[in-house]
Scaffold this motif. Structure first.
Motif, PDB file in Angstrom:
ATOM      1  N   ALA A   1      38.432 -13.547   9.519  1.00  0.00           N
ATOM      2  CA  ALA A   1      39.499 -13.084   8.391  1.00  0.00           C
ATOM      3  C   ALA A   1      38.508 -12.524   7.296  1.00  0.00           C
ATOM      4  CB  ALA A   1      39.927 -14.675   7.714  1.00  0.00           C
ATOM      5  N   GLY A   2      39.378 -11.606   6.581  1.00  0.00           N
ATOM      6  CA  GLY A   2      38.764 -10.475   5.811  1.00  0.00           C
ATOM      7  C   GLY A   2      39.725  -9.271   5.891  1.00  0.00           C
ATOM      8  N   GLU A   3      38.792  -8.161   5.360  1.00  0.00           N
ATOM      9  CA  GLU A   3      39.359  -6.864   5.355  1.00  0.00           C
ATOM     10  C   GLU A   3      39.673  -6.358   6.553  1.00  0.00           C
ATOM     11  OE1 GLU A   3      36.778  -3.607   3.507  1.00  0.00           O
ATOM     12  OE2 GLU A   3      35.075  -5.028   4.031  1.00  0.00           O
ATOM     13  N   ALA A   4      38.722  -6.618   7.752  1.00  0.00           N
ATOM     14  CA  ALA A   4      39.031  -6.445   8.896  1.00  0.00           C
ATOM     15  C   ALA A   4      40.546  -6.765   9.669  1.00  0.00           C
ATOM     16  CB  ALA A   4      37.911  -6.928  10.125  1.00  0.00           C
ATOM     17  N   TRP A   5      40.913  -7.715   9.160  1.00  0.00           N
ATOM     18  CA  TRP A   5      42.410  -7.901   9.653  1.00  0.00           C
ATOM     19  C   TRP A   5      43.380  -7.083   9.200  1.00  0.00           C
ATOM     20  CZ3 TRP A   5      44.392 -13.647   9.386  1.00  0.00           C
ATOM     21  CH2 TRP A   5      43.474 -14.478  10.050  1.00  0.00           C
ATOM     22  N   GLY A   6      43.309  -6.084   8.315  1.00  0.00           N
ATOM     23  CA  GLY A   6      44.138  -4.898   8.043  1.00  0.00           C
ATOM     24  C   GLY A   6      44.169  -3.967   9.340  1.00  0.00           C
ATOM     25  N   GLY A   7      43.187  -4.188  10.318  1.00  0.00           N
ATOM     26  CA  GLY A   7      43.225  -3.344  11.686  1.00  0.00           C
ATOM     27  C   GLY A   7      44.244  -3.704  12.514  1.00  0.00           C
ATOM     28  N   TYR A   8      44.922  -4.941  12.275  1.00  0.00           N
ATOM     29  CA  TYR A   8      46.148  -5.384  13.036  1.00  0.00           C
ATOM     30  C   TYR A   8      47.261  -4.512  12.764  1.00  0.00           C
ATOM     31  CZ  TYR A   8      43.640  -9.502  14.554  1.00  0.00           C
ATOM     32  OH  TYR A   8      42.742 -10.390  15.317  1.00  0.00           O
ATOM     33  N   LEU A   9      47.531  -3.962  11.389  1.00  0.00           N
ATOM     34  CA  LEU A   9      48.868  -3.332  10.933  1.00  0.00           C
ATOM     35  C   LEU A   9      48.702  -1.930  11.650  1.00  0.00           C
ATOM     36  CD1 LEU A   9      48.825  -4.879   7.486  1.00  0.00           C
ATOM     37  CD2 LEU A   9      49.973  -5.809   9.700  1.00  0.00           C
ATOM     38  N   ARG A  10      49.595  -1.398  12.345  1.00  0.00           N
ATOM     39  CA  ARG A  10      49.938   0.015  12.698  1.00  0.00           C
ATOM     40  C   ARG A  10      50.084   0.899  11.472  1.00  0.00           C
ATOM     41  NH1 ARG A  10      54.715   0.706  16.705  1.00  0.00           N
ATOM     42  NH2 ARG A  10      53.979  -1.142  17.524  1.00  0.00           N
ATOM     43  N   THR A  11      50.805   0.558  10.552  1.00  0.00           N
ATOM     44  CA  THR A  11      51.240   1.448   9.485  1.00  0.00           C
ATOM     45  C   THR A  11      49.775   1.708   8.689  1.00  0.00           C
ATOM     46  OG1 THR A  11      53.188   0.674   9.432  1.00  0.00           O
ATOM     47  CG2 THR A  11      52.478   1.880   7.402  1.00  0.00           C
ATOM     48  N   LEU A  12      48.893   0.764   8.584  1.00  0.00           N
ATOM     49  CA  LEU A  12      47.712   0.786   7.725  1.00  0.00           C
ATOM     50  C   LEU A  12      46.886   1.524   8.623  1.00  0.00           C
ATOM     51  CD1 LEU A  12      46.570  -0.251   5.123  1.00  0.00           C
ATOM     52  CD2 LEU A  12      45.387  -2.138   6.294  1.00  0.00           C
ATOM     53  N   ARG A  13      46.705   1.510   9.865  1.00  0.00           N
ATOM     54  CA  ARG A  13      45.672   2.423  10.795  1.00  0.00           C
ATOM     55  C   ARG A  13      46.296   3.690  10.390  1.00  0.00           C
ATOM     56  NH1 ARG A  13      46.614  -1.770  14.853  1.00  0.00           N
ATOM     57  NH2 ARG A  13      47.888  -0.188  16.108  1.00  0.00           N
ATOM     58  N   SER A  14      47.465   4.173  10.546  1.00  0.00           N
ATOM     59  CA  SER A  14      48.041   5.327  10.534  1.00  0.00           C
ATOM     60  C   SER A  14      47.649   6.023   9.311  1.00  0.00           C
ATOM     61  CB  SER A  14      49.423   5.338  11.181  1.00  0.00           C
ATOM     62  OG  SER A  14      50.042   6.752  10.786  1.00  0.00           O
ATOM     63  N   SER A  15      48.102   5.471   8.053  1.00  0.00           N
ATOM     64  CA  SER A  15      47.928   5.835   6.909  1.00  0.00           C
ATOM     65  C   SER A  15      46.548   6.222   6.453  1.00  0.00           C
ATOM     66  CB  SER A  15      48.383   4.671   5.766  1.00  0.00           C
ATOM     67  OG  SER A  15      49.900   4.375   5.926  1.00  0.00           O
ATOM     68  N   TYR A  16      45.718   5.166   6.823  1.00  0.00           N
ATOM     69  CA  TYR A  16      44.071   5.616   6.653  1.00  0.00           C
ATOM     70  C   TYR A  16      43.378   6.231   7.744  1.00  0.00           C
ATOM     71  CZ  TYR A  16      44.746   2.724   2.249  1.00  0.00           C
ATOM     72  OH  TYR A  16      45.354   2.377   1.147  1.00  0.00           O
ATOM     73  N   GLY A  17      44.145   6.404   8.692  1.00  0.00           N
ATOM     74  CA  GLY A  17      43.361   7.199   9.985  1.00  0.00           C
ATOM     75  C   GLY A  17      42.094   6.390  10.613  1.00  0.00           C
ATOM     76  N   TYR A  18      42.263   5.047  10.369  1.00  0.00           N
ATOM     77  CA  TYR A  18      41.033   4.366  10.868  1.00  0.00           C
ATOM     78  C   TYR A  18      41.483   3.840  12.384  1.00  0.00           C
ATOM     79  CZ  TYR A  18      38.962   4.603   6.505  1.00  0.00           C
ATOM     80  OH  TYR A  18      38.105   5.104   5.537  1.00  0.00           O
ATOM     81  N   GLN A  19      41.547   4.689  13.418  1.00  0.00           N
ATOM     82  CA  GLN A  19      42.044   4.469  14.691  1.00  0.00           C
ATOM     83  C   GLN A  19      40.816   3.969  15.566  1.00  0.00           C
ATOM     84  OE1 GLN A  19      45.162   4.531  15.806  1.00  0.00           O
ATOM     85  NE2 GLN A  19      45.830   5.691  13.930  1.00  0.00           N
TER      86      GLN A  19
END
Length: 390
Positions: free
Chosen positions: A85-103
């Motif tokens: 748990a932590g900031e890495a969990w943001g990687g589960y969200l497709r919108t967040l991945r697309s918005s920031y480009g962290y694919q």
């Protein structure tokens, strides 16, 4: 009034649950679909980041999920990495991945067909596919905002099946950078080599040279921090063939029996060759953009990927000749990583096709393209948009 409030709360709860399910959902299967590229036909697998390929099996990822395509079949989801748990969990969200480009959230190295070594979320894991287990084996020293990715994409495996990677840091204050060695199928880790504080901002990659049976390392980013060298004793000592300038700033090496070649990762880019016999360094060609990935195809041919201002793929001959294969329109956006062109990596028993993976371009946020080897020279992409970085 209470009934209306309860109905409203229930509706909001259902809507939020649906939105969250859409955000975290990934398909169990991704098919290859026929598409056309300028001058040639191709297959395309949408929404995937290319990892490894051995001629029979292709590995890819989407967020924290890992996919496998066998013998040209569709990609099947085979595992999901579960970071703490932590900031890495943001990687589960497709919108967040697309918005920031962290694919590119994970790096995957198959140790066996059913055992994966996976870098992600600041740690290194062994994933046993039949058992569905995830074993934590190492914590990365540099991961998170202001620290770095922890590791870039180049992870090496030597003839003794030891695994090596170099630390990738964004910390600008002087700090050490380590080359790590994993033994016993990556269960046990030790420091193979450590750069003193200030010598390297980060390691761009570690590669195994099958011709000289040597371990190679690339570092960056300033002139003083950039070097390319090899070790014949498992990383205990290195001989640096290039250092002290931007021509020694590279992220991927191409090995041939006679030479080592690389495309630079800097402002003014070139294709460079180092002769094994004479140790002479020669600039073979100018390149329009930086290169993060290069990969051998077979005896005499390799792929070079270009990023940022020219998101493209070139076929490279042993003589240094470049032939354009594909080009995608860049889509640079503030706050996002630069557009990139990722290539398949791994040992190849057979290679009837080439694969490349444009990221963050106007055409694709992430997708894998496959072109039959016999059709590669039929491809005719448009010329580069720029001949140099604007």
């Amino acid at each position: 009034m209470r009934r209306r409030t309860r109905w409203w709360l229930a509706a909001v709860t259902v809507a939020l649950a649906g939105a969250l399910a859409w955000e975290v959902h990934t398909p169990s299967q991704v098919a290859w679909e026929p598409v056309s590229l300028p001058g040639c036909s191709a297959l395309k697998a949408e929404g995937l980041v290319l990892q490894q390929e051995d001629g029979h099996t292709v590995w890819a990822s989407r967020g924290w999920d890992i996919y496998r395509s066998q013998e040209g079949g569709p990609f099947q989801r085979v595992a999901t990495l579960h970071p703490p748990a932590g900031e890495a969990w943001g990687g589960y969200l497709r919108t967040l991945r697309s918005s920031y480009g962290y694919q590119e959230l994970v790096e995957v190295l198959p140790l066996r067909p059913d055992l994966l070594l996976v870098f992600g979320g600041g740690s290194v894991y062994r994933l046993d596919l039949p058992r569905g287990t995830q074993e934590h084996v190492l914590t990365l020293r540099y991961f998170g905002r202001g620290k770095g990715r922890g590791v870039m994409s180049r992870i090496a495996r030597d003839e003794h099946d030891d695994v090596y990677f170099g630390e990738y840091s964004d910390v600008w204050e002087d700090h050490t950078i380590r080359i790590w060695r994993g033994s016993d199928e990556a269960r046990t880790w030790s420091v193979a080599y450590e750069f003193p504080a200030g010598q390297a901002l980060h390691a761009h990659g570690v590669q195994w040279d099958p011709h000289a049976h040597a371990l190679w390392v690339m570092t960056g980013d300033t002139d003083a921090q950039s070097r390319i060298g090899f070790s014949n004793d498992g990383g205990a000592h290195f001989e640096w063939i290039a250092s002290g300038n931007q021509s020694a700033r590279a992220c991927s090496l191409v090995f041939t029996p006679e030479a080592v070649m690389w495309a630079t990762d800097t402002e003014d880019n070139h294709l460079v060759r180092w002769s094994r016999s004479t140790h002479a360094i020669t600039v073979l060609a100018d390149l329009p953009a930086q290169s993060l990935y290069a990969e051998p195809l077979d005896e005499g041919r390799s792929l070079i990927g270009q990023s940022a201002w020219d998101a493209s793929v070139y076929l490279l001959g042993d003589d240094g000749a470049l032939f354009p294969v594909a080009r995608f329109t860049p889509e640079p956006q503030a706050g996002r990583p630069i557009p990139g062109m990722r290539l398949a990596r791994g040992a190849r028993e057979a290679r009837p096709w080439v694969e490349f993976n444009p990221l963050r371009t106007e055409q694709d946020e992430a997708a894998i393209y496959r072109v039959a080897m016999e059709d590669v020279r039929s491809c005719s992409p448009p010329p580069p948009r720029w001949t140099h970085r604007p």
